[in-house]
Structure formats: C-alpha cells, structure tokens
Scaffold this active site. Structure first.
Site, mmCIF file in Angstrom:
data_model
loop_
_atom_site.group_PDB
_atom_site.id
_atom_site.type_symbol
_atom_site.label_atom_id
_atom_site.label_comp_id
_atom_site.label_asym_id
_atom_site.label_seq_id
_atom_site.Cartn_x
_atom_site.Cartn_y
_atom_site.Cartn_z
ATOM 1 N N ILE A 245 0.835 -1.205 0.000
ATOM 2 C CA ILE A 245 0.000 0.000 0.000
ATOM 3 C C ILE A 245 0.870 1.256 0.000
ATOM 4 O O ILE A 245 1.766 1.404 0.843
ATOM 5 C CB ILE A 245 -0.932 -0.001 1.233
ATOM 6 C CG1 ILE A 245 -1.870 -1.214 1.171
ATOM 7 C CG2 ILE A 245 -1.726 1.296 1.313
ATOM 8 C CD1 ILE A 245 -2.576 -1.520 2.464
ATOM 9 N N CYS A 246 0.578 2.162 -0.948
ATOM 10 C CA CYS A 246 1.286 3.444 -1.076
ATOM 11 C C CYS A 246 2.809 3.187 -1.147
ATOM 12 O O CYS A 246 3.259 2.422 -1.994
ATOM 13 C CB CYS A 246 0.892 4.382 0.058
ATOM 14 S SG CYS A 246 1.510 6.061 -0.168
ATOM 15 N N GLU A 247 3.585 3.786 -0.248
ATOM 16 C CA GLU A 247 5.030 3.551 -0.283
ATOM 17 C C GLU A 247 5.332 2.064 -0.077
ATOM 18 O O GLU A 247 6.290 1.522 -0.652
ATOM 19 C CB GLU A 247 5.701 4.381 0.811
ATOM 20 C CG GLU A 247 7.213 4.324 0.782
ATOM 21 C CD GLU A 247 7.823 5.023 1.988
ATOM 22 O OE1 GLU A 247 7.290 4.860 3.113
ATOM 23 O OE2 GLU A 247 8.820 5.740 1.823
#
Lengths: 386, 281
Positions: A152-154
C-alpha cells in the site's frame, strides 16, 4: 429597492434557525465528547499474534474468523509515512476483517516508530532485509507456501521493488494506491492533485540533505503538514465546522475521532529512506527508468513475473492515478489487472462507498488465480468501479 | 507552523541562556574591576569570601609577605650585582627565575588544560560562544524573515479569495440571487478559498518562498545544534555528531546481525523446497 435586493440571504429566519441548530450541535457534541471513553476510540482491534520481529519491525498474524479458502497467505505491507492501522481502522471499516471473513490468512508488517536512532536505515534495509525476512517468516510459518503481498502506497513501491528483486518468493502481487512513475502526474493535472510531486521538484537535492542533516529523519509532523496543506480548507474547518456537524451523532463522532487518532500517529520517516525516496524517486524517477539501486542491486521492473493487481483511487490527490496506471507493459508478467475505485487516497480503506469492494475484489482475483481460471499468461485487464 | 513555533521556543531558550551567561560574566567582570580599583594592595581571590578567622588572615598575610620577598629578591640581587657590573638581561632572567608567579605559570603548562577541562570556558571560548549565539540570532532572524515572506504569499491568496467572496455576496444583493442558508454560504467560502489557496500553491512564487523557508528553518536547526554541541563539548554531554556516529555503528552492526541470522536460518531450516534465490541484480 425591494427587500430581496437589500440582503444576501433568501431567508434570514432560515439562517438564524440554521445557526441555532449548529450551536445546539456544538453543545450536544461537547457533552458527547466529555462522555467518550478512550476504549471507544481504539483502532486496529482485530485480534492478532506476533510471529516474528527484528529491531523495531514486527510481523503479526491475524486470527482467522472463517474457514480458509485462499491457500497462500497474504502479507500486508503499509507505507512508512503512516501506520498499518488504517487497514483495520474499526470494525465496520476494516480491510483486514473483510479478508478474514472471506477465508484469507492475513499477516501485516508493523514498521514501528522510527526514531533518530534509525536515521541510517535505507530502502535497502527495509526491502532486502526487513521485508525479505518478513516474507521468509510468513512462508516458514505457513509450511513453505509462497506469499501473496498487498503493498500500500510507499509499501506498494517497496513491494514492487521486492517483487523485481526476488520474483520467486511471491505468488501474486497486489498494489494499492502505489506510486510507480513519479513524473507521470503531469498527464492529469487536477487542482491540488500531485502537490507532493511539484513540491519535491521545487527543492534541490542539497535542500533535502540539509533538511535531513537538521532533523536526522523526515519528521512525521512535517509530512503531516504537507498533507494538510493539500486540502487547506478541509484542514481549517476540521476541528470546528466538521466536528460540529458530526458531533450530534455518536457513531459519526467516534468515526471522526478514530480517523484523527490514526492521522495523529504519524511516524518519522527514517532519514536515509527519505533521502532516497525524495531524491531518487520523486526527483529523478529512477524506478521506471531502471536506475534505482538498493544496496548492491539495481531494481529492474521487467523481472516482475508474478500476476499483478494494481488498485488505484480515482480521486487520489496524494498519488494521482497517472502515477500508478498503465505500468503493466513494464513487467514481465502478462497477467496484469487494474482496478479503479471511487475514493481518495485513504478513502479506499475507510470510505463507506468502497467498504467491501476492495476486499471482495482482492479475494475474487486471488481465487481466480488459485483455481487456475487465470493463468500467468492472461492478458491485461482494466476494471473501473468509479 | 508547529515547526516554527518549536524553533522559536528553542531560540528563545538559547537567547535567554545566552543572556544569563552574559549577565553572569558582566557581574564577574564588574566585581573584578571593583576590586582592582580599591586602594591599597590587590586583594587575594580568597579574601572576598574568607571567614574572618585570625589564623587564616595571618596565613594570608604571611603568604603575601613571602610572595613579595621572592619578588624583591632579584631586585636586591641586581642592586648588589650592579656593583659588579651585571647587565639588564641578567636582571630580567633572575627576576623570572625567582618569581613565584612564573613557577605557577610553568606548572600551568601541564595543569592549565586540566583546569580548562574542569572549570569550563575561558575568555576565548566566550567569544566563540558569542559568535555562535550571533549566528543563531542571525539564523533565527532569517527564518522569521522567510516565514513572513512566505506568509505574505499565502495572505495574497486569501485576499484574492476574500475579494471574490465579497463580490459574490455583493452579487447576491444586487442581482437578487440570495444565498439559501448558512451551509450554502460556508460551502461558497470553502470552495472559493480552497481554489485560491491551491492555485497559489502551484505558483513559482509560492514554491520559491516555501523553499526559502525550508532552507532557513533547516539552517536555524543546524545552528541550534552547533551551539548545543559546543556546550556539550564544554560540559561533557554527548554531542549530536557523537550520537550519530554511535547510531551509524549500531545500524551497521544490526545489519550484520540480520545478515548472519538470515544465513544461519537458510543453512539450518530451509523454508521452501527450493533454496531461496538471491536477489536479481
């Protein structure tokens, strides 16, 4: 001049009534706040057990709530910018609970709260050490199964790098609101969207070095203020108007407070990770250019050979869809699927509109690959739930 | 803003610390000057806080007499030797040889650094600290100036938003397009203000002043640390570079431990049927 032309409101009585109503809500809300107990705003309450830890990084396994239907375990890898608790914010807004209910065995990595003592940890440490060891621990705990990873995301970017460096370790890769092409936001310029891209390119690499020399890490409060500035009026009104609007309804108030609790828990970004994240990715876009180096290894996206499900949010102002879409051609796998959700960056996990959709799609996609409905040579697909 | 508030607090703390140190020095120097101006022989340092004890006063007087005798000795010798044709160089040499102060200075070659370490700053250091304080004030002023410059940009966006909002309100009155409710009014303001603020954020001017503010605040923080490190060195606290050095060492060692643990795990209990592949590079 008529009366209608002499004042701006259609009906002043209505305005007074409206204002009185707001005042009443504020008073009621104050009473509710006073009576709210700490345990009512607890977040991330789904039961779990620690199975492995290294330094500050802890791996948890959630206790199953249904019969297992997906053979391979699933590991959630969140960003270092926030905490993983958003995926289990509360009982009725929890990706974790949705997955458990569908018979998925779920693990999550907690990166902990990096302090200045962690300033020399770099992306290489997080990806090739902690993430690699966590995947190893999950596999070991599950009798040698390959692992499905949800990044998720980074954490998605980390997972993608990991998938490129260790393709044999992963069964499937699921990316959620993941920045990949850090210079692609120009293709879709919406007001306020992609400000981090603009900001990080408005400063020089030396500015990044000075910032990190001054603070050691990238302070959590600093990133919090950058995020807040991307929705300026929302930030300004949050603790007065927004709070007043929700305060009359206990459930809405608790939802608000739980989200605030998550937002307030913003860890510092370890210095060397932040340096590489801003300079190599946001400024130089090295991941898609094939120049990103993690320790002695260069990340080559063409080595990503497992099936990939790439989920993005149509209203994501932090990772605009352009930063993550249309990357399937860069991978070796032919089994690449995109899923667009009608939400913002974190709304994907907590919005009422997307509750259920995210978990449901992940489980369906995994089940298809488990049953053999889709082979590794399936062609790319795009699903739009907007 | 929290960062700046924090910076201001730190700056205030150091400013007050600096003022306290300066005030203490001024008091000390004033005291010394007062004593030097007193008529008669200069008082010995201990005389200012010596208890009026007869023995102590006698010992002090004896010490002064002894010192004076030793100081007078070369002069007497010179006078006597002058009769035998001794020169000025010899006189000075003898003066140095017999002057107890010179002995103390000679011993000081060894103990001065020791005394410096335990007693803390000397005059040269005070100048150094003052320079650091000046650098801090300069950095603080630069950060405040950068902040004001940046806030001026933000204020310009607010002014534009307020102007548009006032225009809409005026329109509601003059064109008989009344606003429905308080919520509508707030929604209108939010939309207008948000748009102007976001538009401003993407302008080169905004980004320039924001970058200058970031630079100034980073610099302020670094200058604060340098001053703190100076005090740390004087009084034996670990400095930031020393802590960072240790941190780096611990990080490197932990990295090695993780690698060893991984190698050990792979050797003893392989997790998969096939050995774990090495990273593709």
């Amino acid at each position: 001049m008529t009366e209608a032309k002499s004042q701006p409101f259609a009906n002043f009585t209505e305005v007074f009534r409206d204002t009185s109503e707001l005042s009443r809500k504020v008073l009621d809300g104050a009473k509710l706040l006073t009576n709210t107990r700490d345990d009512e705003v607890e977040i991330a309450t789904t039961e779990k057990d620690e199975v492995w830890r290294s330094d500050k990084v802890v791996l948890y396994r959630y206790r199953p709530t249904a019969e297992r239907k997906v053979k391979q375990p699933l590991l959630i890898v969140f960003s270092l910018v926030g905490t993983y608790r958003i995926v289990d914010l509360q009982e009725d807004r929890s990706l974790v609970r949705n997955l458990l209910r569908s018979g998925v065995c779920v693990y999550v990595i907690d990166w902990g709260s990096p302090s200045r003592a962690d300033r020399f940890l770099g992306m290489h440490d997080y990806i090739n050490d902690y993430l690699a060891d966590a995947v190893e621990a999950v596999s070991r705990n599950e009798g040698g199964e390959r692992v499905n990873v949800v990044g998720i995301c980074e954490g998605g970017t980390f997972s993608l790098c990991y998938a490129a460096l260790h393709p044999e370790d992963l069964q499937n890769l699921i990316l959620v609101v993941t920045p990949i092409d850090f210079h692609a936001e120009d293709a879709q310029r919406r007001l306020g969207h992609g400000f981090i891209n603009i900001w990080t390119r408005s400063i020089t690499p030396e500015d990044v070095d000075r910032l990190l020399a001054a603070h050691g890490n990238l302070p959590g409060e600093f990133m919090g203020s950058i995020f807040a500035s991307m929705t300026p009026m929302r930030t300004l009104l949050k603790y007065n108007l927004d709070l007043a609007e929700v305060s009359a309804d206990k459930q809405k108030l608790l939802n608000f407070l739980r989200m605030e609790k998550w937002l307030a828990d913003r860890p510092h970004h370890p210095g060397e990770v932040a340096r590489q994240w801003i300079k190599d990715l946001y400024q130089d876009n090295k991941l898609v250019n094939g120049q990103l180096e993690l320790g002695p290894h260069r990340v080559d996206l063409s080595k990503v050979s497992m099936p990939v499900l790439n989920i993005f949010a149509n209203d994501d102002h932090i990772v605009p869809p352009a930063m993550t879409r249309n990357v399937g051609g860069r991978f070796a796998t032919k089994d690449y699927t995109e899923l667009a959700l009608p939400a913002g960056h974190m709304g994907v996990f907590v919005s009422g509109k997307t509750q259920g959709i995210l978990g449901e799609h992940i489980v369906k996609w995994l089940a298809e690959r488990q049953s053999g409905t889709k082979s590794r040579n399936s062609s790319s697909a795009r699903i739009d739930r907007a | 803003m929290a960062e700046l508030d924090y910076a201001k607090l730190i700056t205030d703390m150091w400013t007050k610390g600096g003022e306290a140190v300066t005030a203490a020095q001024q008091a000390m120097m004033k005291d010394i000057a007062t004593r030097m101006a007193l008529p008669g022989p200069m008082m010995m340092p201990w005389q200012s806080f010596a208890v009026p004890d007869g023995d102590f006063q006698s010992a002090a007087a004896a010490y002064q007499t002894l010192m004076q005798t030793w100081k007078d000795l070369p002069q007497s010798l010179t006078e006597e030797s002058g009769k035998t044709g001794s020169d000025r160089i010899t006189t000075e040499l003898l003066k140095k040889v017999f002057d107890p102060h010179e002995w103390l200075n000679a011993i000081g070659i060894v103990d001065q650094p020791v005394r410096h370490l335990v007693e803390g700053p000397k005059f040269a250091d005070f100048g150094h600290i003052e320079r650091k304080l000046l650098a801090l004030m300069s950095a603080w002023t630069a950060a405040r100036a950068a902040s004001v410059k940046h806030q001026t940009n933000v204020l310009a966006a607010w002014t534009k938003a307020a102007s548009e909002f006032a225009g809409k309100l005026n329109e509601a009155v003059t064109k008989a397009k009344p606003i429905g409710s308080r919520s509508d009014l707030v929604a209108m303001w939010v939309e207008i203000a948000n748009r102007h603020l976001l538009e401003a954020q993407s302008t080169a001017t905004f980004l320039d002043t924001q970058r200058e503010l970031l630079r100034a605040s980073s610099n302020l923080r670094i200058v604060q640390q340098e001053l703190a490190d100076l005090y740390g060195e004087l009084f034996g606290f670990p400095t930031r570079p020393e802590i960072d050095d240790l941190t780096r060492t611990v990080s490197d060692l932990r990295r090695e431990v993780r690698a060893l643990r991984r190698a050990n795990n792979e050797r003893t209990t392989p997790s998969r049927a096939s050995p774990r592949p090495k990273a593709v590079s």
